[in-house]
Design an enzyme around this catalytic site. Structure first.
Site, mmCIF file in Angstrom:
data_model
loop_
_atom_site.group_PDB
_atom_site.id
_atom_site.type_symbol
_atom_site.label_atom_id
_atom_site.label_comp_id
_atom_site.label_asym_id
_atom_site.label_seq_id
_atom_site.Cartn_x
_atom_site.Cartn_y
_atom_site.Cartn_z
ATOM 1 N N ASP A 50 121.109 15.699 23.269
ATOM 2 C CA ASP A 50 120.206 16.494 22.446
ATOM 3 C C ASP A 50 120.726 16.446 21.013
ATOM 4 O O ASP A 50 121.874 16.050 20.770
ATOM 5 C CB ASP A 50 120.188 17.925 22.995
ATOM 6 C CG ASP A 50 119.217 18.812 22.246
ATOM 7 O OD1 ASP A 50 118.168 18.307 21.827
ATOM 8 O OD2 ASP A 50 119.516 20.002 22.081
ATOM 9 N N ASP A 67 122.532 21.852 25.144
ATOM 10 C CA ASP A 67 123.004 23.232 25.035
ATOM 11 C C ASP A 67 121.911 24.270 25.271
ATOM 12 O O ASP A 67 122.204 25.439 25.482
ATOM 13 C CB ASP A 67 123.616 23.474 23.642
ATOM 14 C CG ASP A 67 122.544 23.480 22.553
ATOM 15 O OD1 ASP A 67 121.774 22.497 22.484
ATOM 16 O OD2 ASP A 67 122.469 24.454 21.792
ATOM 17 N N ASP A 121 117.210 22.159 28.166
ATOM 18 C CA ASP A 121 117.994 20.979 28.546
ATOM 19 C C ASP A 121 118.429 21.019 30.010
ATOM 20 O O ASP A 121 118.879 20.006 30.545
ATOM 21 C CB ASP A 121 119.251 20.866 27.669
ATOM 22 C CG ASP A 121 118.909 20.542 26.218
ATOM 23 O OD1 ASP A 121 117.922 19.816 26.004
ATOM 24 O OD2 ASP A 121 119.613 21.026 25.322
#
Length: 664
Positions: free
Chosen positions: A366, A558, A562
């Site tokens: 990410d 995080d 996700d």
């Protein structure tokens, strides 16, 4: 201390499940009530005490060998000689005989203890008294060293466990009172003196304080926190008195969850561990039957068959065949890897993930909070002329107060205090798009331009021309303008990409942020594969595309969104500092200090651990196979067998603990 039983159970379970554990270690290093005094005692004077039985046996054995060969005495014959060697045998032999008996009672006949008992009692039966004592003596010495190696391997975990003090100073009417940490209520105020460890998670009430966070992150550099920020159990206060408001119960603190993860890690076995455990259960009885065959079958084929000679060969075969080097050094290698990682602020939830991460071909990550700081700042505010800029910003600020997203924080920091007089109705968060609500009878939309498209709100700008993250605003179903928000790239993000590429690992970036922002960050970091404008299901689709190419994938993230991709990946990695509880819970590996450079470190630790484990497997098999052939052929003595067995075990153990000395 309340946490000590966890430590005891972790290590005891690890050693027991390995199938190789000395009676001495079992009883000297852990007791059922889990009190910490045994560990302190062992640390200070237990090392010498552990070896006392071996020292007694060794001295008596040396005297016996001397009387046999160099200082021959008429009285040292017959029953006196036998008695002498029996006395030399008992200090080291009795605990093993006891373990063998208990194993047989439990149905585990072919244990390592059984092998040693057969070999040494057999040696006594054919008159090889010194060799019988020597086998048990050196076996015990080897086991003691194995126990020390296990203690060394767990020392990193113990340093974590020791970070929570039993008692904390709670302020009541401006008077500090010592209270058991487990009994402190949420909302209580803790007074933390300079150098003291924090016992519970909380919110800092002092204006500023500096903390040593090494127990949680592996970083020794002081971390300065300001009023209102979160501080965690295990942090050590700097040189000022700090006040902390407790926000989490003792058992729910972040450190408690870390310890639980480490404890659970020992129950998730790597394939090599599972294979060795199954192998040992099959291997040991086969070895016993082969030894019987070596002893008895030559009776049918060999002229001048001498039973004692072939029994001796069988006993040599038994001694060298002991699987101890394998069944202790392999789990110890993985446990050492988990310990080395935890020392560096990386938590593996199982030794199987050490194996898995060593094979990773593509690290998918990410952007926000992983490669960037996740700390946004408003760069510019563009509000159309037919709207009141101050009024629109006030309404946006009120609506964003419903969100905990970093973007909301940036807007609050820019606009200022939230106007409590504004009344919100029908607030709705639309995943991957933004927020909507009714204010003053009109609709307010705040989010990305996909939110505008979803509600058919027309705008006359091209979002792709704006580099920074853009927050679009619509009021009364009319486009009112936008804010641009920028997020800083983490200091070690470039190092993370460089180190991963040096390991031959591909790097891919997936983000819900707009594509041009994602590409801007990717270009800066040298990432060739980067995709933006992805909803959670879009990330899942991209990950499945990569997996369809038969690439092993680690996903690093995080946020709550996700969690699905982390669950789908070969190995899921969560940023533990900023990461959501759902993401941390789903992940296989947690990076405590949110540093992306730790991703490459985790892969390297996995590779080194696997390399050491296979070195031990190869060493043990090659040496044992060679000496087994020599023993069966009558070319190796029991002395050589025992030295080979103990030597291989000790070399394997030393190799296993080597990982804790490595720099990553």
């Amino acid at each position: 201390m309340e946490h000590t039983p966890i430590e005891e159970k972790v290590i005891k379970k690890k050693v027991n499940q390995s199938g190789c554990c000395s009676a001495h270690q079992e009883h000297n290093h852990s007791d059922d009530d889990g009190h910490d005094h045994d560990h302190e005692h062992n640390a200070e004077g237990g090392l010498f005490k552990m070896f006392i039985p071996a020292i007694i046996s060794f001295v008596l054995l040396l005297i016996g060998i001397g009387l046999d060969n160099y200082f021959k005495q008429a009285w040292f014959t017959g029953y006196v000689r036998i008695g002498w060697y029996i006395v030399a045998y008992l200090p080291v032999g009795l605990p093993v005989l006891k373990e063998a008996y208990e194993s047989i009672i439990k149905g585990d006949v072919f244990s390592e203890f059984f092998l040693m008992c057969i070999a040494t009692i057999g040696a006594f039966a054919i008159g090889e008294f010194p060799e019988g004592v020597a086998v048990m003596l050196f076996y015990t010495i080897g086991e003691n060293f194995q126990g020390l190696a296990v203690s060394r391997a767990k020392s990193n975990i113990k340093s974590l466990l020791d970070q929570r003090p039993d008692e904390v100073s709670v302020l009541e009417n401006n008077v500090a009172t010592k209270v058991k940490a487990a009994n402190v209520a949420i909302g209580s105020i803790i007074q933390l003196k300079a150098g003291e460890k924090l016992g519970l998670d909380g919110e800092l009430l002092s204006d500023t304080a500096s903390f040593n966070t090494a127990a949680l992150t592996g970083e020794s550099k002081p971390d300065t926190r300001v009023k209102g920020e979160t501080v965690l159990a295990g942090m050590i206060n700097g040189n000022t008195i700090a006040l902390v408001k407790v926000t989490t119960a003792y058992k729910d603190s972040k450190l408690s969850k870390i310890l639980e993860m480490v404890q659970n890690a020992t129950t998730k076995k790597a394939p090599a561990e599972l294979f060795i455990r199954k192998f040992a259960k099959i291997y040991t009885p086969i070895v016993v039957y082969l030894a019987i065959a070596i002893c008895l079958l030559p009776m049918l084929f060999v002229d001048h068959y001498v039973f004692s000679q072939w029994l001796y060969r069988a006993l040599v075969f038994l001694v060298i065949s002991c699987p101890c080097a394998l069944v202790i050094s392999i789990p110890l290698g993985y446990f050492g890897g988990i310990g080395a990682a935890s020392k560096n602020g990386i938590l593996f939830k199982g030794s199987n993930f050490l194996d898995s991460i060593s094979t990773i071909e593509n690290v998918v990550m990410d952007k926000t909070g992983t490669m960037t700081e996740g700390v946004f700042k408003v760069q510019e505010v563009i509000i159309l002329d037919n709207f009141d800029k101050a009024e629109i910003l006030k309404l946006v600020n009120v609506l964003e107060s419903q969100s905990t997203h970093p973007v909301a924080t940036a807007i609050h920091n820019h606009v200022g205090q939230i106007d409590a007089s504004v009344e919100l109705k029908n607030v709705e968060e639309i995943s991957g798009h933004g927020l909507k609500a009714e204010i003053n009878g009109k609709q307010l939309h705040v989010g990305n331009f996909k939110l505008m498209d979803k509600f058919n709100i027309k705008y006359d700008i091209d979002p792709n021309e704006v580099v920074y993250t853009t927050i679009a605003i619509a009021y009364d179903n009319k486009f009112a303008g936008y804010l641009t928000i920028a997020d800083e790239i983490k200091a070690d993000a470039q190092e993370a990409v460089t180190r991963l590429q040096a390991l031959g690992v591909k790097v891919t970036m997936l983000s819900g942020d707009k594509s041009n922002v994602v590409q801007f960050v990717a270009d800066k970091l040298g990432i060739t594969n980067a995709y933006g404008d992805l909803l959670p299901e879009g990330k899942v689709a991209k990950l499945n595309e990569i997996k369809a190419r038969n690439e092993t994938v680690a996903f690093v993230g995080d946020g709550v969104n996700d969690a699905p991709v982390i669950a789908l990946s070969t190995v899921g990695i969560a940023m533990g500092g900023l990461g959501s509880d759902a993401t941390i819970e789903t992940a296989d590996i947690v990076i405590q200090d949110d540093k992306p450079s730790k991703i490459a470190m985790a892969i390297n630790i996995g590779k080194q651990t696997k390399k050491i484990v296979w070195q031990n497997i190869t060493l043990a098999f090659v040496v044992k196979a060679f000496v087994l052939i020599l023993g069966a052929g009558g070319l190796a003595t029991m002395w050589e067998a025992v030295f080979a067995d103990v030597g291989v075990a000790l070399l394997a153990i030393l190799n296993a603990v080597r990982i804790q000395k490595m720099k990553f």
